[in-house]
Enzyme design. Structure first.
Site, PDB file in Angstrom:
ATOM      1  NE  ARG A   7      -5.580   5.773   3.730  1.00 41.05           N
ATOM      2  CZ  ARG A   7      -6.811   5.532   4.169  1.00 41.05           C
ATOM      3  NH1 ARG A   7      -7.435   4.422   3.798  1.00 41.05           N
ATOM      4  NH2 ARG A   7      -7.414   6.388   4.968  1.00 41.05           N
TER       5      ARG A   7
ATOM      6  NE  ARG B 256      -1.810  -8.899 -19.474  1.00 40.21           N
ATOM      7  CZ  ARG B 256      -2.140  -7.644 -19.753  1.00 40.21           C
ATOM      8  NH1 ARG B 256      -1.421  -6.958 -20.629  1.00 40.21           N
ATOM      9  NH2 ARG B 256      -3.193  -7.076 -19.187  1.00 40.21           N
TER      10      ARG B 256
ATOM     11  CB  ALA C 297      -4.904 -24.397 -13.518  1.00 40.63           C
ATOM     12  NE  ARG C 298     -12.074 -21.286 -18.205  1.00 36.70           N
ATOM     13  CZ  ARG C 298     -13.376 -21.471 -18.405  1.00 36.70           C
ATOM     14  NH1 ARG C 298     -14.111 -22.047 -17.458  1.00 36.70           N
ATOM     15  NH2 ARG C 298     -13.947 -21.096 -19.530  1.00 36.70           N
TER      16      ARG C 298
ATOM     17  CB  SER D 239      -0.913   0.007   1.232  1.00 38.44           C
ATOM     18  OG  SER D 239      -1.559   1.257   1.374  1.00 38.44           O
TER      19      SER D 239
END
Length: 238
Positions: A89, A163, A153-154, A87
């Site tokens: 923040r 990607r 896994a899918r 984060s």
């Protein structure tokens, strides 16, 4: 960049098959009232036929470090993932690390820009009493982050189709290459399915990227051209 596989789905019985695909095999066998096989024949058959839902029974958790917030924005667009991220923040980014996508003189210019931003960030906090959550507004997408990510896994396979494509940005392509290498150590079958979309069906490879095609495989339109020509000949002879 650091990419470590820290957990994956296992059976409760410690002496069982350590390959998580064994769980997919059992789940898939119910669909066909079949007996499990030692070589995951049913699970592989489901994958080949597009019955991907059985792959959702196994998960993989990765720890990823020293990647950019730009990469984080890209990966957060995918579905069926769970993430826990550093984060900005609650964490100070004084002297932040960053990913420099440039080389040579361009990289030097970029380094100077990042140094200026770091100075501005600290000025906001020191002289303007800005909290981290407000000062972070000046931080760049190049700023490094770290996170844990879990996906079935899918989802992992389908994300890899996008990607690992040559059109994907280099950084995220490298991250999925490392993920594939990690998965290969525990489940080589799933790793073998982590390929660019053009190779998702190895028997009929084609590129879906249109004008962005890298040339590794023909475009879908080019694949169909011989079929269309043959159809024209057949139609002309009838």
């Amino acid at each position: 960049m650091t990419v470590d596989l820290i957990a994956y789905t296992q059976r409760v019985v410690p002496t069982s098959d350590k390959n998580p695909l064994d769980i997919v095999e059992e789940a898939a066998s119910i669909c066909y009232n079949s007996s499990m096989t030692d070589d995951y024949k049913i699970a592989k058959g489901c994958k080949a036929s597009g019955h991907y839902s059985v792959l959702e029974h196994i998960n993989f958790t990765f720890y990823v470090k020293d990647v950019s917030r730009a990469l984080l924005a890209q990966i957060s667009r995918h579905r069926h993932i769970s993430m826990s991220c550093r984060s900005q923040r609650y964490c100070s980014e004084d002297g932040f690390k960053y990913v420099n996508p440039f080389t040579g003189e361009d990289a030097d210019v970029f380094d100077n820009m990042m140094s200026d931003i770091d100075t501005d960030y600290q000025i906001l906090k020191k002289y303007h009493n800005a909290k981290n959550e407000d000062a972070r507004a000046v931080l760049p997408n190049a700023c490094c982050t770290e996170f844990y990510i879990t996906m079935n896994a899918r989802a992992l396979i389908e994300m890899s189709h996008l990607r690992l494509c040559s059109r994907a940005q280099k950084e995220i392509r490298e991250m999925f290459t490392e993920m594939k290498r990690e998965v290969a150590q525990v489940c080589p079958e799933v790793a073998s399915w982590m390929v660019p979309s053009c190779e998702a069906n190895p028997k009929y490879p084609f590129c879906p990227e249109g004008r962005g095609c890298c040339g590794r495989h023909p475009l879908l339109a080019d694949v169909y051209k011989p079929i269309e020509k043959n159809k024209e000949v057949v139609d002309g002879n009838t």
